[in-house]
Every structure is written in C-alpha cells, then in structure tokens.
Design an enzyme around this catalytic site. Structure first.
Site, PDB file in Angstrom:
ATOM      1  N   PRO A 175       1.047 -25.305  19.093  1.00 12.92           N
ATOM      2  CA  PRO A 175       0.791 -26.014  17.828  1.00 12.92           C
ATOM      3  C   PRO A 175       1.699 -25.474  16.738  1.00 12.92           C
ATOM      4  O   PRO A 175       2.219 -24.363  16.836  1.00 12.92           O
ATOM      5  CB  PRO A 175      -0.679 -25.698  17.541  1.00 12.92           C
ATOM      6  CG  PRO A 175      -1.251 -25.273  18.848  1.00 12.92           C
ATOM      7  CD  PRO A 175      -0.135 -24.587  19.561  1.00 12.92           C
ATOM      8  N   CYS A 176       1.885 -26.257  15.669  1.00 13.44           N
ATOM      9  CA  CYS A 176       2.801 -25.819  14.606  1.00 13.44           C
ATOM     10  C   CYS A 176       2.197 -26.034  13.222  1.00 13.44           C
ATOM     11  O   CYS A 176       2.748 -26.772  12.414  1.00 13.44           O
ATOM     12  CB  CYS A 176       4.129 -26.561  14.710  1.00 13.44           C
ATOM     13  SG  CYS A 176       3.970 -28.362  14.806  1.00 13.44           S
ATOM     14  N   PRO A 177       1.077 -25.402  12.910  1.00 12.82           N
ATOM     15  CA  PRO A 177       0.435 -25.628  11.612  1.00 12.82           C
ATOM     16  C   PRO A 177       1.227 -25.139  10.419  1.00 12.82           C
ATOM     17  O   PRO A 177       1.083 -25.637   9.311  1.00 12.82           O
ATOM     18  CB  PRO A 177      -0.878 -24.851  11.743  1.00 12.82           C
ATOM     19  CG  PRO A 177      -0.585 -23.783  12.742  1.00 12.82           C
ATOM     20  CD  PRO A 177       0.341 -24.429  13.724  1.00 12.82           C
TER      21      PRO A 177
END
Length: 425
Positions: A153-155
């Site tokens: 994921p790339c928050p």
C-alpha cells in the site's frame, strides 16, 4: 513536500543522491525500524519453513487471498508441464490439485493482517507455506528466498518529500525493502496502483526505483492493463520488477495477448465471463446507492469489459442487465426504472471477472451475528484487492520460463557430478 510559495503547490524533487548515498539513508532507516520491533516470535516460525531445493522458493508479502500467488503458481505449472495441460487442469479443483505441485514456484512464507483473506489463502493453497497473520512492522526476521511477491500500500505517497522513506506513513514500503534485503531473492515483483506513476509529478516512482536499486537490484516498472491479458476488466496496475545485479536474466514485460492487434485474441467480454451466471449469480451486496456511487456510470454492456473491481461490496459495478444508467448533469447519474433493475455484481461474478477459478473459495469470517452484507463485504474486499489471476500469470511468464531453464541446468549439473563420483569408484 510543497514549496512555501503563493499559487499552485509544487513538488520538490529529492536531491540527486548517489547510489551509495541512497543505500546509506535506506540502511539507516531500516536499522531504526528493525530496532524498534519488540514482539519477535519469528525465529520459531522460521524453523518451520519448508524449502524445496528443486524449485524457486517464494515469499508473498501482503498476500491477501492469493491472486498474485495463484497466477505465479499457474505460470510455473505451465512452464513445467505445458500451457495447454496446465490451463485445462486449472478449470477443475481435483485435476489442478494433482498437478499444482509440479509448478517451478514453491511458496514458503506469506504475510498479511487481513484475517479473512488469510483464511481464504489457507482454504485454497496446499498448506506447505508458513502463514503469518501479523503486522509486517512487527516481523523482525524473514526467511531466505529466491523470489518475493507483493503489492505494498502507499498511504504516504501523495506528496514526494526529500526522501519517501522519511515519511512514517510509508512504513509498509520500507518493510517490503527490508524483507528484500534480508531474503536476498534473485527476483522481486511488486504491484501497485496506476496513480503511483504521477504522484509528485513522477518523483514517487523515481525514488522507489532508486531505493530498490540501492538494495542491489536492476529495477524497472511498467503500467499494464488487465484486459490485454485475457481479463474481462479495465484495470491498470504498475508492476515493479527487480532482478539481482549480475544475474543472468533480464526481465521483459509480456506482450499483450488480447486486443485488436495482429495475432491477438479478442478482448474477453462480460458475456463470455459471466453470461452463464444470469440465473444463478449467487449472493450479492444490496442496499442504496450513495451520491458518490451515482456520480459516474457504473454499468458496462455485455460486449464490453467490466469497470475495475473495487475492494468494497457497496462500490461493486452494476450487472449488465437492465437499462443503462443515464447522465443528468455534472457528476450525476440516475438508475432508470428504479434500483430494482440495477443490482450489483455478485461475489461469484466479480471473482470470475478477476479470473479466479470457480473452485476458489473466499472466507466471510463465519460470524453468526454479522449481517449478510457485512459478511459479503469481506469477500468483495479480498477479491477487489487481489491481482487478477491471469494478469499475474502473464507477468510471471518470463520469470517462470527462465526458472524452468535454470532448474533444468541445475539438475543436469547434478547428474554430471553424480556420474563423475560414480566413475571415481
């Protein structure tokens, strides 16, 4: 990081660090993260890792229900026994179960924190892999492996700062690299959303490539559309592939197999994928449609490919039957004839669109008190988060072909060594 200027915000690129500079920054951050891990039962778990020296041993991070893993396994099986035989067996659970262990890939370890997804993985795979239901930030030790898979994921990638790893929201990205540096695989494959390419005006993907490269890998990335590989869905994803520096293998992304080009098969349509489920679609998410949902078209025709399958039952695309949606204004659509004529795609239908075989099962958590929509949503989430199986298979193809050749060479070398030892006596 945005410059303190009037007017439109601008992204500040990272300094032009050398490879050694990037590696030093990365190592410092990874050391800091690793030293903070207190909960550590990984040593006991690693004792149960089952390596297969005759195969490529695989680690799967953020494994979910296993779409990426299943695609790689299938590609590895095709490399071992032939495309036609593998794909025919894939349709039937028992037939596939008899052959799947012949794949050139052997998964030894998986990690995820989504309980129902981990349960689904356990229901559908052979069980030889050590599955760790644990926050990756608390995993101190990873096993050695030949290949690492995962979609991190790339928050924290919405704005590129001096270095991405300085943003604490990017911990998952850091720990993916940490696993690579511990496991030292020959190859890794990471999947992510299309938007990664444009975040920070391209600064995000540049930094990611630099950081992976500093770990000792030749890194490349490419945007692929699932429908170009036999998936009945418009779904664009970035695939980052790294090969260890000095490895006798150069990865080339697979050419599209479907489309309008010469020698390509036609795109797979919704009619072909789910047309036979009209009268028996199985359970589907019910309820009202929000203003956000009705802000754009959600229904494709039978002769088209589906919109991207989301990780949410409420956001699932509409079934092709019934009248098309009508646009009545900017970001405003209606459902002619009322909601009764516009049901969402069912769990079984979206699984088909994600090219999971019909025999693949998805856990709903088994709660007796949760509502049906709540239980179904856990399945929608797993399926929507997964990499379409046939897209994963296509990405794996060049690696599987190379691995099959390498394993054959190893076997031939061992046979020659055994023959020489016998000759000595």
């Amino acid at each position: 990081m945005k410059l303190n200027e009037r007017g439109r915000g601008k992204f500040k690129p990272a300094p032009d660090y050398s490879v050694d500079d990037v590696r030093n920054v990365l190592l410092e951050k990874i050391t800091e993260e690793t030293s903070s891990i207190i909960d550590d039962d990984d040593i006991d778990i690693l004792e149960h890792i089952s390596y297969n020296r005759k195969k490529f041993n695989v680690i799967s991070l953020f494994s979910g229900c296993g779409g990426l893993d299943l695609g790689f396994e299938l590609s590895g099986l095709a490399a071992a026994i032939g495309e036609e035989k593998a794909m025919e067996a894939f349709k039937d659970k028992e037939a596939y179960a008899k052959l799947r262990d012949q794949s050139v890939f052997h998964t030894i370890y998986t990690n995820d924190i989504f309980k129902e997804a981990e349960e689904s993985y356990k229901m559908n795979f052979s069980g030889s892999a050590v599955q760790q239901l644990k926050d990756i930030r608390k995993v101190k030790h990873f096993p050695k492996a030949d290949l690492i898979l995962g979609g991190f994921p790339c928050p924290g990638f919405s704005e590129a700062g001096p270095r991405l790893i300085d943003d604490e929201r990017n911990f998952l990205y850091i720990h993916f690299i940490r696993c690579i540096m511990q496991a030292q695989p020959d190859v890794f494959v990471a999947e992510n959303v299309k938007g990664m390419l444009t975040l920070g005006k391209g600064e995000v993907i540049r930094q990611i490539s630099e950081d992976f490269a500093s770990a000792g890998y030749d890194v490349q990335y490419k945007l692929l559309n699932a429908r170009d590989y036999g998936v009945p869905q418009l779904r664009e994803r970035v695939f980052i592939v790294g090969t260890k520096k000095g490895l006798n293998f150069k990865y080339d992304y697979p050419a599209p197999t479907h489309g309008t080009g010469l020698g390509q098969a036609p795109y797979v349509t919704l009619e072909q994928a789910i047309g036979d489920l009209r009268d028996n679609p199985g359970p589907y998410f019910t309820g009202s449609h929000s203003s956000i949902y009705l802000s754009r078209n959600r229904k494709k025709c039978w002769n088209e490919q589906s919109f991207t399958i989301q990780a949410s039952g409420r956001q699932a695309p509409l079934h092709p039957d019934g009248p098309p949606m009508e646009k009545i204004g900017t970001d405003a659509w209606i459902l002619p004839g009322g909601p009764d004529q516009h049901r969402r795609l069912s769990v079984r239908e979206i699984a088909r669109i994600q090219t999971f075989p019909d025999w693949f099962q998805f856990s709903d958590g088994g709660s007796q008190t949760a509502s049906e929509n709540n239980r179904l949503d856990k399945q929608y989430k797993q399926i929507g988060n997964a990499v379409p199986v046939l897209l994963a298979k296509a990405v794996a193809g060049p690696i599987a072909k190379w691995v099959a050749g390498e394993l054959k060479k190893r076997q031939e070398d061992k046979s020659r060594e055994d023959h020489m030892q016998i000759s000595l006596f």
